[in-house]
Design a protein around this motif. Structure first.
Motif, PDB file in Angstrom:
ATOM      1  N   TYR A   1       1.312  11.904   2.797  1.00  0.00           N
ATOM      2  CA  TYR A   1       1.230  12.776   3.950  1.00  0.00           C
ATOM      3  C   TYR A   1       1.573  14.203   3.534  1.00  0.00           C
ATOM      4  CZ  TYR A   1       1.316   8.656   7.037  1.00  0.00           C
ATOM      5  OH  TYR A   1       1.017   7.471   7.674  1.00  0.00           O
TER       6      TYR A   1
ATOM      7  N   GLN B   1       0.930   5.491   1.140  1.00  0.00           N
ATOM      8  CA  GLN B   1       0.254   6.592   1.824  1.00  0.00           C
ATOM      9  C   GLN B   1       0.871   7.922   1.374  1.00  0.00           C
ATOM     10  OE1 GLN B   1       0.562   5.816   6.067  1.00  0.00           O
ATOM     11  NE2 GLN B   1      -0.047   3.675   5.810  1.00  0.00           N
TER      12      GLN B   1
ATOM     13  N   PHE C   1       9.566   6.125   3.811  1.00  0.00           N
ATOM     14  CA  PHE C   1       9.189   7.437   3.310  1.00  0.00           C
ATOM     15  C   PHE C   1      10.105   7.895   2.185  1.00  0.00           C
ATOM     16  CE2 PHE C   1       5.876   9.347   5.938  1.00  0.00           C
ATOM     17  CZ  PHE C   1       5.787   8.441   6.965  1.00  0.00           C
TER      18      PHE C   1
ATOM     19  N   SER D   1      16.091  -2.168  13.378  1.00  0.00           N
ATOM     20  CA  SER D   1      17.192  -2.165  12.412  1.00  0.00           C
ATOM     21  C   SER D   1      17.600  -0.755  11.993  1.00  0.00           C
ATOM     22  CB  SER D   1      16.814  -2.986  11.167  1.00  0.00           C
ATOM     23  OG  SER D   1      15.652  -2.460  10.564  1.00  0.00           O
ATOM     24  N   GLY D   2      16.752   0.215  12.232  1.00  0.00           N
ATOM     25  CA  GLY D   2      17.068   1.585  11.862  1.00  0.00           C
ATOM     26  C   GLY D   2      17.806   2.360  12.936  1.00  0.00           C
TER      27      GLY D   2
ATOM     28  N   ASP E   1      11.065  -4.032  15.298  1.00  0.00           N
ATOM     29  CA  ASP E   1      12.098  -3.777  14.301  1.00  0.00           C
ATOM     30  C   ASP E   1      12.945  -2.602  14.764  1.00  0.00           C
ATOM     31  OD1 ASP E   1      12.063  -3.261  10.647  1.00  0.00           O
ATOM     32  OD2 ASP E   1      13.692  -3.179  12.106  1.00  0.00           O
TER      33      ASP E   1
ATOM     34  N   GLN F   1      14.152  12.904  11.237  1.00  0.00           N
ATOM     35  CA  GLN F   1      14.056  13.644   9.974  1.00  0.00           C
ATOM     36  C   GLN F   1      15.193  14.634   9.847  1.00  0.00           C
ATOM     37  OE1 GLN F   1      10.557  16.240   9.360  1.00  0.00           O
ATOM     38  NE2 GLN F   1      10.419  15.472   7.265  1.00  0.00           N
TER      39      GLN F   1
ATOM     40  N   GLY G   1       5.886  -4.756   5.700  1.00  0.00           N
ATOM     41  CA  GLY G   1       5.488  -4.371   7.046  1.00  0.00           C
ATOM     42  C   GLY G   1       6.242  -3.186   7.603  1.00  0.00           C
ATOM     43  N   LYS G   2       7.059  -2.573   6.788  1.00  0.00           N
ATOM     44  CA  LYS G   2       7.837  -1.414   7.215  1.00  0.00           C
ATOM     45  C   LYS G   2       7.426  -0.231   6.347  1.00  0.00           C
ATOM     46  CE  LYS G   2      12.705  -0.719   8.391  1.00  0.00           C
ATOM     47  NZ  LYS G   2      13.997  -1.415   8.438  1.00  0.00           N
ATOM     48  N   LEU G   3       7.134   0.916   6.968  1.00  0.00           N
ATOM     49  CA  LEU G   3       6.720   2.092   6.198  1.00  0.00           C
ATOM     50  C   LEU G   3       7.945   2.916   5.849  1.00  0.00           C
ATOM     51  CD1 LEU G   3       3.988   3.162   5.207  1.00  0.00           C
ATOM     52  CD2 LEU G   3       4.003   4.730   7.142  1.00  0.00           C
TER      53      LEU G   3
ATOM     54  N   TYR H   1      10.825   8.053  14.473  1.00  0.00           N
ATOM     55  CA  TYR H   1      11.439   8.444  13.206  1.00  0.00           C
ATOM     56  C   TYR H   1      12.399   9.610  13.462  1.00  0.00           C
ATOM     57  CZ  TYR H   1       8.214   5.863  10.103  1.00  0.00           C
ATOM     58  OH  TYR H   1       7.507   4.887   9.423  1.00  0.00           O
TER      59      TYR H   1
ATOM     60  N   SER I   1       0.865  -1.178   0.000  1.00  0.00           N
ATOM     61  CA  SER I   1       0.000   0.000   0.000  1.00  0.00           C
ATOM     62  C   SER I   1       0.900   1.226   0.000  1.00  0.00           C
ATOM     63  CB  SER I   1      -0.908   0.029   1.235  1.00  0.00           C
ATOM     64  OG  SER I   1      -0.137   0.161   2.412  1.00  0.00           O
TER      65      SER I   1
ATOM     66  N   PRO J   1       4.004  15.040  10.087  1.00  0.00           N
ATOM     67  CA  PRO J   1       3.222  14.736   8.885  1.00  0.00           C
ATOM     68  C   PRO J   1       1.799  14.329   9.249  1.00  0.00           C
ATOM     69  CG  PRO J   1       5.358  13.631   8.825  1.00  0.00           C
ATOM     70  CD  PRO J   1       5.191  14.173  10.202  1.00  0.00           C
TER      71      PRO J   1
ATOM     72  N   TYR K   1      10.335   0.405  15.937  1.00  0.00           N
ATOM     73  CA  TYR K   1       8.893   0.256  15.920  1.00  0.00           C
ATOM     74  C   TYR K   1       8.498  -0.774  16.985  1.00  0.00           C
ATOM     75  CZ  TYR K   1       5.230  -2.777  13.717  1.00  0.00           C
ATOM     76  OH  TYR K   1       4.180  -3.623  13.450  1.00  0.00           O
TER      77      TYR K   1
ATOM     78  N   ASP L   1       4.440   0.791   2.078  1.00  0.00           N
ATOM     79  CA  ASP L   1       4.535  -0.348   2.989  1.00  0.00           C
ATOM     80  C   ASP L   1       5.331  -1.440   2.285  1.00  0.00           C
ATOM     81  OD1 ASP L   1       2.074  -2.572   4.604  1.00  0.00           O
ATOM     82  OD2 ASP L   1       4.259  -2.533   4.626  1.00  0.00           O
TER      83      ASP L   1
ATOM     84  N   LEU M   1      -1.632  12.399   7.603  1.00  0.00           N
ATOM     85  CA  LEU M   1      -2.064  11.524   6.514  1.00  0.00           C
ATOM     86  C   LEU M   1      -3.133  12.182   5.654  1.00  0.00           C
ATOM     87  CD1 LEU M   1      -1.891   8.581   5.313  1.00  0.00           C
ATOM     88  CD2 LEU M   1      -3.938   8.099   6.684  1.00  0.00           C
TER      89      LEU M   1
ATOM     90  N   PHE N   1      10.667  12.326  15.516  1.00  0.00           N
ATOM     91  CA  PHE N   1       9.214  12.202  15.587  1.00  0.00           C
ATOM     92  C   PHE N   1       8.818  10.872  16.197  1.00  0.00           C
ATOM     93  CE2 PHE N   1       7.565  15.864  13.486  1.00  0.00           C
ATOM     94  CZ  PHE N   1       8.516  16.243  12.549  1.00  0.00           C
TER      95      PHE N   1
ATOM     96  N   PRO O   1       2.249  -0.616  10.746  1.00  0.00           N
ATOM     97  CA  PRO O   1       2.510   0.385   9.697  1.00  0.00           C
ATOM     98  C   PRO O   1       1.494   0.370   8.573  1.00  0.00           C
ATOM     99  CG  PRO O   1       4.052  -1.442   9.521  1.00  0.00           C
ATOM    100  CD  PRO O   1       3.254  -1.688  10.757  1.00  0.00           C
ATOM    101  N   ASN O   2       0.620  -0.628   8.507  1.00  0.00           N
ATOM    102  CA  ASN O   2      -0.407  -0.657   7.459  1.00  0.00           C
ATOM    103  C   ASN O   2      -1.527   0.318   7.740  1.00  0.00           C
ATOM    104  OD1 ASN O   2       0.833  -2.781   6.045  1.00  0.00           O
ATOM    105  ND2 ASN O   2      -0.029  -4.239   7.489  1.00  0.00           N
ATOM    106  N   SER O   3      -1.718   0.667   8.996  1.00  0.00           N
ATOM    107  CA  SER O   3      -2.785   1.608   9.345  1.00  0.00           C
ATOM    108  C   SER O   3      -2.188   3.011   9.478  1.00  0.00           C
ATOM    109  CB  SER O   3      -3.488   1.178  10.625  1.00  0.00           C
ATOM    110  OG  SER O   3      -2.592   0.999  11.677  1.00  0.00           O
ATOM    111  N   PRO O   4      -3.012   4.033   9.325  1.00  0.00           N
ATOM    112  CA  PRO O   4      -2.498   5.407   9.299  1.00  0.00           C
ATOM    113  C   PRO O   4      -1.665   5.756  10.525  1.00  0.00           C
ATOM    114  CG  PRO O   4      -4.786   5.371   8.607  1.00  0.00           C
ATOM    115  CD  PRO O   4      -4.465   3.986   9.088  1.00  0.00           C
ATOM    116  N   LEU O   5      -0.551   6.416  10.293  1.00  0.00           N
ATOM    117  CA  LEU O   5       0.305   6.880  11.379  1.00  0.00           C
ATOM    118  C   LEU O   5      -0.134   8.272  11.812  1.00  0.00           C
ATOM    119  CD1 LEU O   5       2.054   4.463  10.670  1.00  0.00           C
ATOM    120  CD2 LEU O   5       4.059   5.956  10.745  1.00  0.00           C
TER     121      LEU O   5
ATOM    122  N   PHE P   1       1.349  11.359  13.826  1.00  0.00           N
ATOM    123  CA  PHE P   1       2.632  11.865  14.296  1.00  0.00           C
ATOM    124  C   PHE P   1       2.447  12.926  15.379  1.00  0.00           C
ATOM    125  CE2 PHE P   1       5.995  10.300  11.466  1.00  0.00           C
ATOM    126  CZ  PHE P   1       5.250   9.705  10.463  1.00  0.00           C
ATOM    127  N   GLY P   2       3.422  12.969  16.288  1.00  0.00           N
ATOM    128  CA  GLY P   2       3.538  14.101  17.196  1.00  0.00           C
ATOM    129  C   GLY P   2       4.193  15.258  16.455  1.00  0.00           C
TER     130      GLY P   2
ATOM    131  N   LEU Q   1      12.852  11.304   6.266  1.00  0.00           N
ATOM    132  CA  LEU Q   1      12.304  10.606   7.428  1.00  0.00           C
ATOM    133  C   LEU Q   1      12.810   9.170   7.451  1.00  0.00           C
ATOM    134  CD1 LEU Q   1       8.526  11.531   7.760  1.00  0.00           C
ATOM    135  CD2 LEU Q   1      10.163  11.444   9.619  1.00  0.00           C
TER     136      LEU Q   1
END
Lengths: 109, 114
Positions: A35, A33, A99, B58-59, B56, B37, A95-97, B35, A31, A43, B48, A92, A45, B91, B99-103, B105-106, B43
């Motif tokens: 922003y 997205q 940017f 790894s970042g 994860d 930036q 499973g990782k988003l 995240y 998918s 950001p 996560y 996506d 959405l 952030f 991550p499939n659902s909307p994020l 952010f602060g 970003l």
């Protein structure tokens, strides 16, 4: 290495003009997205596209997901000064988003 | 709906000092993301959590960075010792289900390490 490449990086236009921002990759995304980010804020959405070839409209904004789910575009009709901001696509990937680096849009009155 | 709350908004510190960034996710969200930036790299996902468990990391740039989520309503990102190259906006974001659902952010913490 930037997995998601956005173009252009910077865009300055006059109010009332149309514009298109592109988001490209060699990877296939489950998918994607879009922003929008304003200075000093996180950001926010705008839309999520899931199906290859999908088109979604949000008032003057039209989002399209490529047939192969590797690219996307954002078209703004009759831009307004309130559209000014950083536009980010995020895909996506397993499973990782991830940017893109964003397109900085400036709409002048 | 208070949204994701981050503190502090700005942090200026000297190289070598410890820095702790804080985040309160939206109540009911079970995923939390950190995240970073910068102009150069955009970003980048650092780590996560899902249901308070790191999924994860790894970042995370190196051992100087660590993140915890002791409960569903609080997370910290710590840098020890800090270096000038850590200067960035950090952030925190939360989502209902990964991550499939909307994020959401602060407003970020702008960190400057001199």
């Amino acid at each position: 290495t930037q997995l998601l490449k956005q173009s252009p990086q910077f865009l300055s236009i006059q109010e009332g003009e149309n514009l298109t921002v592109y988001c490209n990759s060699s990877s296939v995304f489950s998918s994607l997205q879009w922003y929008r980010q304003e200075p000093g804020e996180g950001p926010v959405l705008l839309v999520t596209v899931v199906t290859g070839g999908e088109v979604k409209k949000l008032k003057r904004l039209t989002f399209q997901f490529g047939d192969a789910r590797k690219d996307s575009s954002l078209h703004i009709t009759a831009a307004q000064t309130g559209d000014t901001g950083l536009y980010l696509c995020a895909g996506d990937l397993g499973g990782k988003l991830i940017f893109g680096q964003g397109t900085e849009l400036s709409v002048k009155p | 709906d208070a949204g994701v709350i981050q503190s502090p908004r700005h942090e200026v510190t000297e190289m070598g000092q410890e820095v702790t960034l804080r985040c309160k996710p939206i109540s009911g969200h079970n995923s939390l993301f950190w995240y970073r930036q910068t102009m150069m790299r955009g970003l980048e996902l650092l780590i996560y959590f899902n249901n308070n468990v790191p999924i994860d990391d790894s970042g995370m740039p190196e051992d100087r960075f660590s993140a915890k989520m002791p409960n569903a309503s609080f997370s910290t990102l710590k840098i020890q010792p800090s270096e000038p190259r850590d200067s960035a906006v950090y952030f925190c974001a939360s989502s209902l289900a990964g991550p499939n659902s909307p994020l959401h952010f602060g407003n970020g913490t702008r960190l400057t390490v001199t």
